[in-house]
Design a protein around this motif. Sequence first.
Motif, PDB file in Angstrom:
ATOM      1  N   GLY A  23       0.924  -0.965   0.103  1.00  0.00           N
ATOM      2  CA  GLY A  23      -0.118  -0.105  -0.032  1.00  0.00           C
ATOM      3  C   GLY A  23       0.981   1.343   0.176  1.00  0.00           C
ATOM      4  N   GLY A  24       1.855   0.979   1.030  1.00  0.00           N
ATOM      5  CA  GLY A  24       3.274   2.072   0.142  1.00  0.00           C
ATOM      6  C   GLY A  24       3.304   2.617  -0.363  1.00  0.00           C
ATOM      7  N   ALA A  25       3.258   1.434  -1.484  1.00  0.00           N
ATOM      8  CA  ALA A  25       4.691   2.513  -2.667  1.00  0.00           C
ATOM      9  C   ALA A  25       3.261   2.174  -3.979  1.00  0.00           C
ATOM     10  N   VAL A  26       2.226   1.876  -3.817  1.00  0.00           N
ATOM     11  CA  VAL A  26       0.484   2.478  -4.309  1.00  0.00           C
ATOM     12  C   VAL A  26       0.479   3.339  -4.038  1.00  0.00           C
ATOM     13  N   PHE A  27       0.394   4.039  -2.966  1.00  0.00           N
ATOM     14  CA  PHE A  27       0.021   5.749  -2.512  1.00  0.00           C
ATOM     15  C   PHE A  27       1.088   6.243  -2.261  1.00  0.00           C
ATOM     16  N   GLY A  28       2.523   5.766  -2.441  1.00  0.00           N
ATOM     17  CA  GLY A  28       3.358   7.403  -2.837  1.00  0.00           C
ATOM     18  C   GLY A  28       3.750   7.288  -1.910  1.00  0.00           C
ATOM     19  N   VAL A  29       4.293   8.388  -1.082  1.00  0.00           N
ATOM     20  CA  VAL A  29       4.063   9.776  -0.077  1.00  0.00           C
ATOM     21  C   VAL A  29       3.510   9.974   0.649  1.00  0.00           C
ATOM     22  N   VAL A  30       1.850   9.304  -0.044  1.00  0.00           N
ATOM     23  CA  VAL A  30       0.987  10.026   1.397  1.00  0.00           C
ATOM     24  C   VAL A  30       0.861   8.753   2.673  1.00  0.00           C
ATOM     25  N   LYS A  32       0.119   6.890   5.714  1.00  0.00           N
ATOM     26  CA  LYS A  32      -0.798   5.297   6.068  1.00  0.00           C
ATOM     27  C   LYS A  32      -1.539   5.840   6.718  1.00  0.00           C
ATOM     28  N   PRO A  33      -2.022   6.796   7.376  1.00  0.00           N
ATOM     29  CA  PRO A  33      -3.162   6.713   8.005  1.00  0.00           C
ATOM     30  C   PRO A  33      -4.453   7.608   7.571  1.00  0.00           C
ATOM     31  N   LEU A  34      -3.476   7.960   6.445  1.00  0.00           N
ATOM     32  CA  LEU A  34      -4.667   8.878   5.599  1.00  0.00           C
ATOM     33  C   LEU A  34      -5.129   7.670   4.603  1.00  0.00           C
ATOM     34  N   TRP A  35      -4.128   7.098   3.567  1.00  0.00           N
ATOM     35  CA  TRP A  35      -4.644   6.270   2.839  1.00  0.00           C
ATOM     36  C   TRP A  35      -5.540   5.355   2.902  1.00  0.00           C
ATOM     37  N   SER A  36      -5.286   4.541   4.031  1.00  0.00           N
ATOM     38  CA  SER A  36      -5.804   3.579   4.685  1.00  0.00           C
ATOM     39  C   SER A  36      -7.493   3.620   5.560  1.00  0.00           C
ATOM     40  N   LYS A  37      -7.895   4.800   4.970  1.00  0.00           N
ATOM     41  CA  LYS A  37      -9.254   5.315   6.034  1.00  0.00           C
ATOM     42  C   LYS A  37      -9.562   4.874   4.553  1.00  0.00           C
ATOM     43  N   LYS A  38      -9.364   5.021   3.184  1.00  0.00           N
ATOM     44  CA  LYS A  38     -10.202   5.647   1.806  1.00  0.00           C
ATOM     45  C   LYS A  38     -10.090   3.870   0.872  1.00  0.00           C
ATOM     46  N   TYR A  39      -9.120   3.032   1.513  1.00  0.00           N
ATOM     47  CA  TYR A  39      -8.692   1.728   1.244  1.00  0.00           C
ATOM     48  C   TYR A  39      -7.983   0.609   1.569  1.00  0.00           C
ATOM     49  N   LYS A  44       0.162  -7.652   5.831  1.00  0.00           N
ATOM     50  CA  LYS A  44       1.489  -7.065   5.462  1.00  0.00           C
ATOM     51  C   LYS A  44       1.779  -6.032   4.419  1.00  0.00           C
ATOM     52  N   ASN A  45       0.399  -5.320   4.599  1.00  0.00           N
ATOM     53  CA  ASN A  45       0.883  -3.812   4.637  1.00  0.00           C
ATOM     54  C   ASN A  45       0.069  -4.067   2.906  1.00  0.00           C
ATOM     55  N   GLN A  46      -0.630  -5.259   2.130  1.00  0.00           N
ATOM     56  CA  GLN A  46      -0.457  -5.190   0.912  1.00  0.00           C
ATOM     57  C   GLN A  46      -2.589  -5.055   0.745  1.00  0.00           C
ATOM     58  N   ILE A  47      -2.258  -4.362  -0.275  1.00  0.00           N
ATOM     59  CA  ILE A  47      -3.950  -3.520  -0.104  1.00  0.00           C
ATOM     60  C   ILE A  47      -4.357  -5.189  -1.649  1.00  0.00           C
ATOM     61  N   GLU A  48      -5.216  -5.011  -1.943  1.00  0.00           N
ATOM     62  CA  GLU A  48      -5.854  -5.978  -2.952  1.00  0.00           C
ATOM     63  C   GLU A  48      -5.898  -5.222  -4.315  1.00  0.00           C
ATOM     64  N   LEU A  49      -5.357  -5.689  -5.286  1.00  0.00           N
ATOM     65  CA  LEU A  49      -5.817  -4.823  -6.798  1.00  0.00           C
ATOM     66  C   LEU A  49      -6.486  -6.026  -7.866  1.00  0.00           C
ATOM     67  N   CYS A  50      -7.822  -5.493  -7.821  1.00  0.00           N
ATOM     68  CA  CYS A  50      -7.922  -6.171  -9.006  1.00  0.00           C
ATOM     69  C   CYS A  50      -7.153  -6.010 -10.899  1.00  0.00           C
ATOM     70  N   THR A  51      -7.279  -7.086 -11.404  1.00  0.00           N
ATOM     71  CA  THR A  51      -6.724  -6.802 -13.379  1.00  0.00           C
ATOM     72  C   THR A  51      -8.041  -7.032 -13.890  1.00  0.00           C
ATOM     73  N   ASP A  52      -8.487  -6.427 -14.230  1.00  0.00           N
ATOM     74  CA  ASP A  52     -10.053  -6.816 -15.090  1.00  0.00           C
ATOM     75  C   ASP A  52      -9.684  -6.230 -16.130  1.00  0.00           C
ATOM     76  N   PRO A  53      -9.634  -6.596 -17.218  1.00  0.00           N
ATOM     77  CA  PRO A  53     -10.115  -5.939 -18.292  1.00  0.00           C
ATOM     78  C   PRO A  53     -11.720  -5.754 -18.472  1.00  0.00           C
ATOM     79  N   ILE A  54     -11.514  -4.415 -18.831  1.00  0.00           N
ATOM     80  CA  ILE A  54     -13.007  -4.679 -19.577  1.00  0.00           C
ATOM     81  C   ILE A  54     -12.980  -4.269 -21.343  1.00  0.00           C
ATOM     82  N   LEU A  55     -14.260  -5.263 -21.453  1.00  0.00           N
ATOM     83  CA  LEU A  55     -14.956  -5.562 -22.444  1.00  0.00           C
ATOM     84  C   LEU A  55     -15.908  -4.374 -22.840  1.00  0.00           C
ATOM     85  N   ILE A  56     -15.620  -3.910 -24.268  1.00  0.00           N
ATOM     86  CA  ILE A  56     -16.349  -3.346 -25.106  1.00  0.00           C
ATOM     87  C   ILE A  56     -17.252  -3.419 -26.185  1.00  0.00           C
TER      88      ILE A  56
END
Length: 287
Positions: A23-30, A32-39, A44-56
């Motif tokens: 999470g620290g890498a994904v949110f950079g210099v923000v 953790k007490p700030l970004w962890s309120k939103k995500y 392990k301090n990891q955040i879940e990220l989907c990798t879901d393609p969008i069919l148009i």
Amino acid sequence: MEQITVGDLTLTWLNGGVIHMDGGAVFGVVPKPLWSKKYLCNEKNQIELCTDPILIQVEGKNILLETGIGNNKFSDKQIRNYGITSESKLSSDLNRLGLSTSDIDYVLMTHMHFDHACGIAKWEGDNLVPTFEHATIIVNEIEWEELKKPNFRSRNTYWEENWSPILDKVQTFNGMLEVFPGIEIHHTGGHSDGHSIVLIKRNGECFIHMADLMPTHAHSNPLWVSAYDDYPMISIAEKQKWLEKGLDEGSWFIFYHDNKYRALKWNKEGEIISEVLRNQSIKIKET
């Protein structure tokens, strides 16, 4: 599979796999007490990220936005480091829609980092071949040239196995390309030098895919940029520009990585006024 339908346009999210990144890498210099309120993060301090393609789907065309992490592309070490908990089910999702990989006409790549591009080629025996047999693959020219000669930093994310099998299928562009009426891909830079976003305007609605300029809804603050961004000041400027444009036009923002939202609208005060959650589909009345 979640869908948004408006007139002759349908967006469908396909299962491209799930990763967990620091999470620290994904949110950079923000902090953790700030970004962890939103995500949320795990122990392990990891955040879940989907990798879901969008069919148009529009006017008989099948256009895929991003490709997921594919299958059998990662070593045990990489599975651990990237927190991979599931690989792609894209082919089976297409089958459920009555389609196959051979029915894809275009693949739009916002950039070619491994978490967007591993699904672009697949194993056939001991050989890697294009996953989407008949598709034209659209990539920004700067991105395409850089990935073939990655620098010391970018070589960890531009993998030859994701571009060498598709050499004869790639169409590059500079600036902006209208792939199909109302569907545009725009170069922005920032996250990578050749990073792009996708703009869809059809039937009175606008959808903006900010890709990794805004990987999750929690990155809506222009100053919240990832430590993975090669050119963060460009990311900030481009995100601010496209957010303002989208808010002015009442656009939907659609996501590839977000673990909660497929799409949402904000008002100018930053409040969510419309949303499509995972496991939810909607039909929008044409305006």
